[in-house]
Design an enzyme around this catalytic site. Structure first.
Site, PDB file in Angstrom:
ATOM      1  N   CYS A  47       0.801  -1.256  -0.211  1.00  0.00           N
ATOM      2  CA  CYS A  47       0.031   0.052  -0.235  1.00  0.00           C
ATOM      3  C   CYS A  47       0.925   1.420  -0.014  1.00  0.00           C
ATOM      4  O   CYS A  47       0.430   2.377  -0.593  1.00  0.00           O
ATOM      5  CB  CYS A  47      -1.022  -0.073   1.188  1.00  0.00           C
ATOM      6  SG  CYS A  47      -1.578  -1.501   1.788  1.00  0.00           S
ATOM      7  N   CYS A  50       1.604   3.766  -3.056  1.00  0.00           N
ATOM      8  CA  CYS A  50       0.628   4.676  -3.697  1.00  0.00           C
ATOM      9  C   CYS A  50       0.287   5.540  -2.631  1.00  0.00           C
ATOM     10  O   CYS A  50      -0.241   6.857  -2.759  1.00  0.00           O
ATOM     11  CB  CYS A  50      -0.620   3.938  -4.363  1.00  0.00           C
ATOM     12  SG  CYS A  50      -0.033   3.065  -5.777  1.00  0.00           S
ATOM     13  N   HIS A  51      -0.133   5.180  -1.295  1.00  0.00           N
ATOM     14  CA  HIS A  51      -0.722   5.869  -0.361  1.00  0.00           C
ATOM     15  C   HIS A  51       0.275   6.798   0.529  1.00  0.00           C
ATOM     16  O   HIS A  51      -0.269   7.461   1.377  1.00  0.00           O
ATOM     17  CB  HIS A  51      -1.705   4.977   0.570  1.00  0.00           C
ATOM     18  CG  HIS A  51      -2.714   4.357  -0.296  1.00  0.00           C
ATOM     19  ND1 HIS A  51      -3.823   5.094  -0.674  1.00  0.00           N
ATOM     20  CD2 HIS A  51      -2.962   3.228  -0.926  1.00  0.00           C
ATOM     21  CE1 HIS A  51      -4.717   4.489  -1.341  1.00  0.00           C
ATOM     22  NE2 HIS A  51      -4.127   3.057  -1.664  1.00  0.00           N
TER      23      HIS A  51
HETATM   24 FE1  DHE Z   1       7.476   1.378 -10.421  1.00  0.00          FE
HETATM   25  C1  DHE Z   1       9.776   2.711 -12.495  1.00  0.00           C
HETATM   26  C2  DHE Z   1       7.492   4.015  -8.348  1.00  0.00           C
HETATM   27  C3  DHE Z   1       4.687   0.220  -8.792  1.00  0.00           C
HETATM   28  C4  DHE Z   1       7.883  -1.571 -12.048  1.00  0.00           C
HETATM   29  N1  DHE Z   1       8.360   3.095 -10.448  1.00  0.00           N
HETATM   30  C5  DHE Z   1       9.529   3.328 -11.235  1.00  0.00           C
HETATM   31  C6  DHE Z   1       9.837   4.736 -11.146  1.00  0.00           C
HETATM   32  C7  DHE Z   1       9.137   5.079  -9.762  1.00  0.00           C
HETATM   33  C8  DHE Z   1       8.486   4.094  -9.501  1.00  0.00           C
HETATM   34  C9  DHE Z   1       9.737   6.314  -9.035  1.00  0.00           C
HETATM   35  C10 DHE Z   1      10.736   5.622 -11.965  1.00  0.00           C
HETATM   36  C11 DHE Z   1      12.276   5.155 -11.361  1.00  0.00           C
HETATM   37  C12 DHE Z   1      13.370   5.959 -12.225  1.00  0.00           C
HETATM   38  O1  DHE Z   1      13.268   6.080 -13.309  1.00  0.00           O
HETATM   39  O2  DHE Z   1      14.129   6.462 -11.639  1.00  0.00           O
HETATM   40  N2  DHE Z   1       6.142   1.795  -8.854  1.00  0.00           N
HETATM   41  C13 DHE Z   1       6.298   3.059  -8.136  1.00  0.00           C
HETATM   42  C14 DHE Z   1       5.531   3.292  -7.243  1.00  0.00           C
HETATM   43  O3  DHE Z   1       5.456   4.021  -6.404  1.00  0.00           O
HETATM   44  C15 DHE Z   1       4.294   2.213  -7.468  1.00  0.00           C
HETATM   45  C16 DHE Z   1       3.166   2.967  -8.026  1.00  0.00           C
HETATM   46  C17 DHE Z   1       3.984   1.508  -6.227  1.00  0.00           C
HETATM   47  C18 DHE Z   1       4.833   0.931  -5.497  1.00  0.00           C
HETATM   48  O4  DHE Z   1       4.322   0.135  -4.268  1.00  0.00           O
HETATM   49  O5  DHE Z   1       6.004   0.721  -5.913  1.00  0.00           O
HETATM   50  C19 DHE Z   1       5.081   1.138  -8.536  1.00  0.00           C
HETATM   51  N3  DHE Z   1       6.249  -0.714 -10.448  1.00  0.00           N
HETATM   52  C20 DHE Z   1       5.036  -0.792  -9.838  1.00  0.00           C
HETATM   53  C21 DHE Z   1       4.538  -2.101 -10.022  1.00  0.00           C
HETATM   54  O6  DHE Z   1       3.806  -2.705  -9.529  1.00  0.00           O
HETATM   55  C22 DHE Z   1       5.555  -2.720 -10.858  1.00  0.00           C
HETATM   56  C23 DHE Z   1       4.750  -3.076 -12.038  1.00  0.00           C
HETATM   57  C24 DHE Z   1       6.105  -4.014 -10.422  1.00  0.00           C
HETATM   58  C25 DHE Z   1       6.968  -3.864  -9.251  1.00  0.00           C
HETATM   59  O7  DHE Z   1       8.208  -3.838  -9.295  1.00  0.00           O
HETATM   60  O8  DHE Z   1       6.411  -3.583  -8.281  1.00  0.00           O
HETATM   61  C26 DHE Z   1       6.648  -1.514 -11.222  1.00  0.00           C
HETATM   62  N4  DHE Z   1       8.642   0.626 -12.167  1.00  0.00           N
HETATM   63  C27 DHE Z   1       8.409  -0.682 -12.651  1.00  0.00           C
HETATM   64  C28 DHE Z   1       9.501  -0.523 -13.595  1.00  0.00           C
HETATM   65  C29 DHE Z   1      10.054   0.666 -13.885  1.00  0.00           C
HETATM   66  C30 DHE Z   1       9.523   1.591 -12.795  1.00  0.00           C
HETATM   67  C31 DHE Z   1       9.832  -1.972 -14.497  1.00  0.00           C
HETATM   68  C32 DHE Z   1      10.972   0.794 -14.770  1.00  0.00           C
HETATM   69  C33 DHE Z   1      10.530   1.147 -16.340  1.00  0.00           C
HETATM   70  C34 DHE Z   1      11.419   1.517 -17.209  1.00  0.00           C
HETATM   71  O9  DHE Z   1      11.439   1.121 -18.304  1.00  0.00           O
HETATM   72  O10 DHE Z   1      12.297   2.406 -17.030  1.00  0.00           O
END
Ligand code: DHE
Length: 547
Positions: A47, A50-51
């Site tokens: 959670c 996002c929250h």
């Molecule tokens: Fe991410 C990128 C934060 C959920 C997979 N994710 C990012 C970035 C941030 C972020 C700040 C950019 C980083 C950078 O470029 O320096 N992500 C968050 C969250 O806060 C969120 C919404 C909720 C959480 O609790 O993490 C979240 N993200 C997810 C997922 O559910 C994903 C699909 C799987 C997981 O790991 O939990 C996921 N996020 C990714 C991936 C990237 C990413 C694969 C990089 C993508 C790219 O091509 O650069």
């Protein structure tokens, strides 16, 4: 493993560890110590992203007790169980959380938010380990790996990263990392791979060793999502930076040993109303190609910080007023302009990293933009554009990025097209490709979340371009589970694109490789060790910002 088949972190990787249970007010549901610890762990894993740790909201709604008490236990329980079209996952009906856990979470949310401990330089230094000192590392590449075409693949719930050969598709190595590695980034030289876990553990992997090995480790807090290394000429492999969600801070460290040099808190004022925010989290970070700077995006205060590392003892930070809820983004094709989604505000902020100033903040054209690093392509009508898809609806927006030769189109949404639906996280193309791929892993329709839409770039000249659907989940040959298809990543040559087929930990997952020319299935990588694959980072493309 918990009843939902999910990852149960060991104590030392547990996010939120050491968090004190806040006192209970009269009328609050009382949680035993064991119940609190369990709920706290679930909150951190599921959670807080996002929250927010303090539950003040960002991508998700605020969940402070003044609000949750008005909603009441039954409402909270049902909302957690069934989710919402606005993006709240259906934790109950998806099978991720059991009824007892959901009821526990509803009770937990009626209490005050628990604040985890701070993590200053002392704690960061205590976590620092140099496993192989620089003097004991090889002076040339010792293995036969084609490093530039390796893929670092996050095995989310296993707390591992797989190194997969881009040509043979063989899993060369599995590295133990932090829990749920969010991203992998490459040093400018291409030698060092950096990973950052959700638990804020950083691994520095030397790809020259035979086999590649973690040479240093560091923890920068209890929650983190971003890591980057210095790329400006003269600073190659010199510094790294990591951004934490909790405590809200960034840490500048040595690029080859991870020795932490400087911790900077991001607590401060929101850019617009200039009110204090106790939890401004560090979202995406990129390294400037035009200045010795990192571009650090602060979510809750809406400031883009240009952190100049020329003299870190006298750190110069340019704080740009942008928009709240900055999240993910990438450079335009020239590497000069950085475009970042202010997702809960449905906007894109654009920074000129050469002149160090804001170009503008524009409406993204849809609901909740989520570009990943976005996609750069040559639009048949509008010239160079950068594209984003959206979490909240089916819109794919194209923004002109060429103020020199295509001035009338620069920094405007020049076109919007409709994809399969909302729930999109990542969009991808390659300079050599004629295709644009849009995933939809969070769409509530199982067929849509297990497939991707592909547009022909030349068809963007039409008003309503059609797309082809690739049933990646089906192509994987796996029949169980939700088979969410997530994050396309190209190989070095730009002639194939890899997608993760992401199932629960207890189920089988896979990576599906698509031939970019023919849009047909090339290979399926299935292996018992591929537990919950999510992000994939091709060394060459990540190192050179090719997207
Ligand atoms: Fe991410 C990128 C934060 C959920 C997979 N994710 C990012 C970035 C941030 C972020 C700040 C950019 C980083 C950078 O470029 O320096 N992500 C968050 C969250 O806060 C969120 C919404 C909720 C959480 O609790 O993490 C979240 N993200 C997810 C997922 O559910 C994903 C699909 C799987 C997981 O790991 O939990 C996921 N996020 C990714 C991936 C990237 C990413 C694969 C990089 C993508 C790219 O091509 O650069």
């Amino acid at each position: 493993t918990t009843p939902g088949g999910q990852y149960q972190p060991s104590l030392d990787t547990l996010s939120g560890k050491g968090t004190e249970q806040p006192g209970t007010k009269p009328g609050d549901p009382v949680l035993s110590k064991a119940e609190f610890d369990k709920a706290n762990q679930i909150y951190f894993e599921r959670c807080a992203g996002c929250h927010g740790v303090l539950r003040k909201g960002a991508t998700g709604k605020p969940l402070t007790p003044d609000l949750t008490k008005k909603l009441g236990f039954d409402y909270l329980r049902d909302f957690i169980t069934y989710g919402s079209p606005g993006g709240m996952p259906n934790w109950g009906t998806s099978g991720d959380l059991q009824t007892a856990d959901i009821e526990l979470m509803a009770r937990y949310l009626l209490n005050d938010a628990a604040q985890p401990p701070e993590f200053g330089l002392k704690e960061i230094k205590e976590s620092w380990k140099v496993l192989i000192p620089v003097a004991q590392r090889p002076t040339k590449k010792m293995n036969k790996l084609d490093i530039d075409n390796l893929f670092a693949v996050t095995l989310r719930d296993a707390g591992e990263v797989a190194l997969i050969d881009g040509t043979t598709k063989k899993i060369e190595l599995i590295l133990k990392t932090g829990y749920a590695v969010h991203i992998s980034r490459m040093s400018a030289s291409g030698r060092y791979l950096f990973t950052v876990g959700r638990d804020s553990k950083i691994n520095l992997v030397d790809l020259w060793m035979d086999p590649p090995q973690t040479v240093a480790e560091l923890k920068v807090g209890s929650e983190a999502r971003s890591i980057e290394t210095s790329k400006f000429k003269g600073y190659e492999d010199k510094y790294a930076i990591a951004g934490a969600y909790w405590p809200p801070q960034y840490v500048i460290m040595d690029g080859v040993t991870l020795e932490p040099f400087k911790v900077v808190s991001t607590r401060g004022m929101t850019y617009d109303t200039q009110e204090f925010h106790p939890e401004p989290r560090v979202a995406s970070i990129v390294a400037s190609h035009f200045n010795p700077e990192f571009v650090v995006n602060i979510k809750e205060t809406g400031q883009i910080l240009l952190v100049n590392f020329k003299d870190i003892k006298n750190l110069k930070v340019t704080a740009i007023e942008a928009e709240r809820f900055l999240h993910d983004g990438g450079f335009d094709k020239t590497g000069r302009y950085f475009l970042v989604a202010a997702n809960a505000r449905h906007k894109i902020a654009i920074v000129d990293t050469k002149e160090d100033k804001l170009v503008g903040v524009i409406e993204s054209g849809g609901q909740t933009p989520h570009p990943g690093r976005g996609a750069n392509l040559l639009h048949p009508k509008y010239g160079p554009v950068w594209a984003t898809s959206h979490l909240g609806d089916e819109t794919i927006s194209f923004i002109g990025t060429d103020p020199e030769k295509n001035k009338p189109h620069a920094w405007k949404v020049v076109q919007k097209v409709a994809g399969q639906g909302g729930g999109s996280l990542f969009i991808k193309t390659h300079p050599k490709s004629e295709n644009l791929y849009v995933d939809t892993p969070l769409n509530t329709d199982a067929e849509i979340s297990s497939s991707v839409a592909v547009f022909k770039i030349k068809d963007l000249a039409k008003e309503k371009p059609e797309y082809k659907v690739l049933p990646i989940g089906q192509w994987s040959g796996i029949s169980e589970g939700a088979r969410r298809v997530v994050q396309g990543e190209y190989n070095k040559d730009g002639n194939e694109i890899w997608f993760s087929v992401w199932n629960n930990k207890a189920q089988e997952s896979a990576i599906v490789v698509v031939d970019d020319k023919t849009l047909t299935l090339k290979t399926v990588i299935r292996d018992k060790r591929l537990v919950t694959p999510t992000g994939k980072f091709n060394v060459h493309n990540t190192r050179n910002d090719v997207y």
